[in-house]
Design a protein around this motif. Structure first.
Motif, mmCIF file in Angstrom:
data_model
loop_
_atom_site.group_PDB
_atom_site.id
_atom_site.type_symbol
_atom_site.label_atom_id
_atom_site.label_comp_id
_atom_site.label_asym_id
_atom_site.label_seq_id
_atom_site.Cartn_x
_atom_site.Cartn_y
_atom_site.Cartn_z
ATOM 1 N N LEU A 1 8.083 -0.489 3.743
ATOM 2 C CA LEU A 1 6.743 -1.098 2.903
ATOM 3 C C LEU A 1 5.709 -1.241 3.889
ATOM 4 C CD1 LEU A 1 8.231 -3.692 0.370
ATOM 5 C CD2 LEU A 1 7.706 -1.204 0.008
ATOM 6 N N LEU A 2 4.686 -0.557 3.786
ATOM 7 C CA LEU A 2 3.205 -0.794 4.305
ATOM 8 C C LEU A 2 2.407 -2.065 3.386
ATOM 9 C CD1 LEU A 2 1.257 -0.588 6.695
ATOM 10 C CD2 LEU A 2 0.126 1.262 5.196
ATOM 11 N N VAL A 3 2.230 -2.920 4.054
ATOM 12 C CA VAL A 3 1.603 -4.357 3.415
ATOM 13 C C VAL A 3 0.377 -4.686 4.234
ATOM 14 C CG1 VAL A 3 2.047 -6.568 2.343
ATOM 15 C CG2 VAL A 3 3.989 -5.196 2.606
ATOM 16 N N SER A 4 -0.697 -4.829 3.344
ATOM 17 C CA SER A 4 -2.080 -5.529 3.811
ATOM 18 C C SER A 4 -2.294 -6.798 3.361
ATOM 19 C CB SER A 4 -3.060 -4.487 3.479
ATOM 20 O OG SER A 4 -3.316 -4.382 2.246
ATOM 21 N N GLU B 1 1.098 -1.145 0.079
ATOM 22 C CA GLU B 1 -0.042 -0.127 0.052
ATOM 23 C C GLU B 1 0.834 1.311 -0.132
ATOM 24 O OE1 GLU B 1 -4.026 -1.061 2.108
ATOM 25 O OE2 GLU B 1 -2.668 -0.219 3.623
ATOM 26 N N ASN B 2 1.971 1.204 0.638
ATOM 27 C CA ASN B 2 2.915 2.321 0.649
ATOM 28 C C ASN B 2 4.347 1.888 0.529
ATOM 29 O OD1 ASN B 2 4.384 4.880 2.191
ATOM 30 N ND2 ASN B 2 2.485 5.373 1.266
ATOM 31 N N SER C 1 0.916 -4.441 8.326
ATOM 32 C CA SER C 1 2.225 -4.699 9.039
ATOM 33 C C SER C 1 3.373 -3.763 8.093
ATOM 34 C CB SER C 1 2.765 -5.999 9.157
ATOM 35 O OG SER C 1 3.554 -5.850 10.132
ATOM 36 N N VAL C 2 4.330 -3.087 8.811
ATOM 37 C CA VAL C 2 5.234 -2.336 8.140
ATOM 38 C C VAL C 2 6.359 -3.121 8.279
ATOM 39 C CG1 VAL C 2 6.717 -0.332 8.515
ATOM 40 C CG2 VAL C 2 4.223 -0.319 8.745
#
Length: 395
Positions: free
Chosen positions: A344-347, A293-294, A380-381
């Protein structure tokens, strides 16, 4: 007592009270079973969501690490070492009007505005896309190739020679318009995944030149340099057979984009390439990893930013904006980048059947604090620091 009376007494049914008690007991058992099933299902979804987040983040990290570590690769000597020579032995015949052909900058970042360390960032369930708020400004060629880019996420461009090359066995043509011959049996090594590449680099331990081929003979095993769409100048360096290698030149951009079909953000790659003698084109964006996501990036620069040799100490970390402001010569500023911090922001792809607990630790990536949508996805990051091996002092 007659046989009929005994039979009637034996088939007497249960009373209404007994029936209600039995139904109540059955209902309690059913409720308990449902509760156990719901708890098991929720635990499974949480476990599956966490597993997918970890799996996707690991793959995304590995992919970006491999690519970032190639920054600066120009044969047996890296771009930094070539540029330090008195004659500046890193050459390019390519035009400078397209950012994807600027091989003097092996790595370049684009910082999304309001995403510096310490800034808060609110993420929407359906993110806004296509914004051009970056520092330095995102080139229009990149913006046109990444129309689904997610606002608030950093972008990084990489340019280098592929790790595997083929030896030049003989040369022809003239000094300024050479023909490089190689073993045709090793064509697949030179192509390195593309069927008809046109951007190449030739390198020895003294100099390197990036160019567009006007023609490539697969059967004869030759790459011809002549007038081509993306060439602006002729060769200025000589290369000797047996000492030089040919490589495919790579120019890629990594970013976070939104896929409307899956309703998820993903890590994307755009490759810029050209056929022999053809125009430079941006290949369709390739979705690499779902759920990203980011992306936040910080760049580590060498202590010594002047034209002298680097010290080998990376003692300053900053955004792409800070790197651009560190030197008037932007190419030299980016050439002194020796490490990259990646966040990284991961979903999870699917809802995890649980709301984020109130008071839970904030999600923070390289100093940027996220406010995430309450869509029950697991998030989570993940952060890491990547040393650019081709920029290590002494290479």
């Amino acid at each position: 007592m007659s046989r009929l009376s005994r039979t009637r007494r034996q088939i007497t049914g249960v009373s209404l009270i007994e029936l209600m008690i039995a139904m109540a007991i059955g209902l309690v058992i059913m409720l308990a079973v449902i509760q156990v099933f719901a708890a098991s299902r929720s635990a499974y979804q949480l476990s599956a969501g966490l597993a997918r987040v970890q799996e996707n983040s690991r793959f995304a990290m590995d992919s970006l690490q491999r690519e970032l570590r190639m920054a600066g690769h120009f044969g047996c000597v890296n771009d930094q070492a070539h540029a330090q020579q008195a004659t500046n032995s890193l050459h390019s015949t390519l035009i400078t009007t397209h950012p994807a052909l600027d091989f003097t900058r092996s790595i370049q970042g684009y910082e999304a505005t309001d995403t510096s360390p310490g800034d808060p960032l609110t993420l929407a369930a359906t993110p806004a896309t296509g914004g051009n708020a970056y520092s330095p400004a995102l080139p229009p060629q990149y913006a046109a190739a990444m129309t689904n880019r997610v606002n608030g996420s950093d972008i990084v461009a990489l340019r280098y020679l592929m790790p595997d090359g083929v030896p030049v066995i003989s040369t022809g043509g003239s000094a300024d318009k050479p023909v490089f011959n190689f073993d045709a049996a090793r064509l697949s090594v030179l192509q390195s995944g593309l069927t008809n590449p046109g951007l190449f680099g030739v390198s020895d331990c003294l100099s390197a030149t990036v160019f567009q081929a006007s023609a490539v003979s697969n059967s004869a095993g030759s790459v011809t340099f002549n007038t081509a769409t993306n060439n602006a100048t002729n060769f200025t360096a000589l290369y000797t057979a047996g000492q030089a290698n040919l490589y495919r030149a790579e120019s890629v951009v990594f970013y976070v984009g939104y896929d409307a079909a899956t309703r998820q953000s993903q890590l994307y790659r755009v490759r810029f390439t050209a056929t022999p003698g053809g125009a430079l084109t941006a290949q369709p964006p390739e979705a690499l990893v779902e759920g990203v996501e980011n992306m936040q990036l910080l760049f580590g620069q060498d202590r010594q930013l002047a034209a002298t040799s680097p010290t080998g100490y990376i003692d300053r970390q900053g955004t792409a904006t800070a790197v651009e402001a560190s030197l008037a010569d932007k190419s030299q500023a980016w050439r002194r980048v020796g490490a990259v911090q990646l966040g990284l922001l991961v979903s999870s792809p699917d809802p995890a059947a649980a709301k984020r607990p109130t008071g839970d630790a904030e999600l923070t990536s390289l100093g940027v604090t996220f406010t995430v949508p309450n869509d029950t996805r697991m998030r989570s990051v993940y952060q890491t620091t990547i040393a650019l091996r081709n920029r290590l002092y002494g290479n």
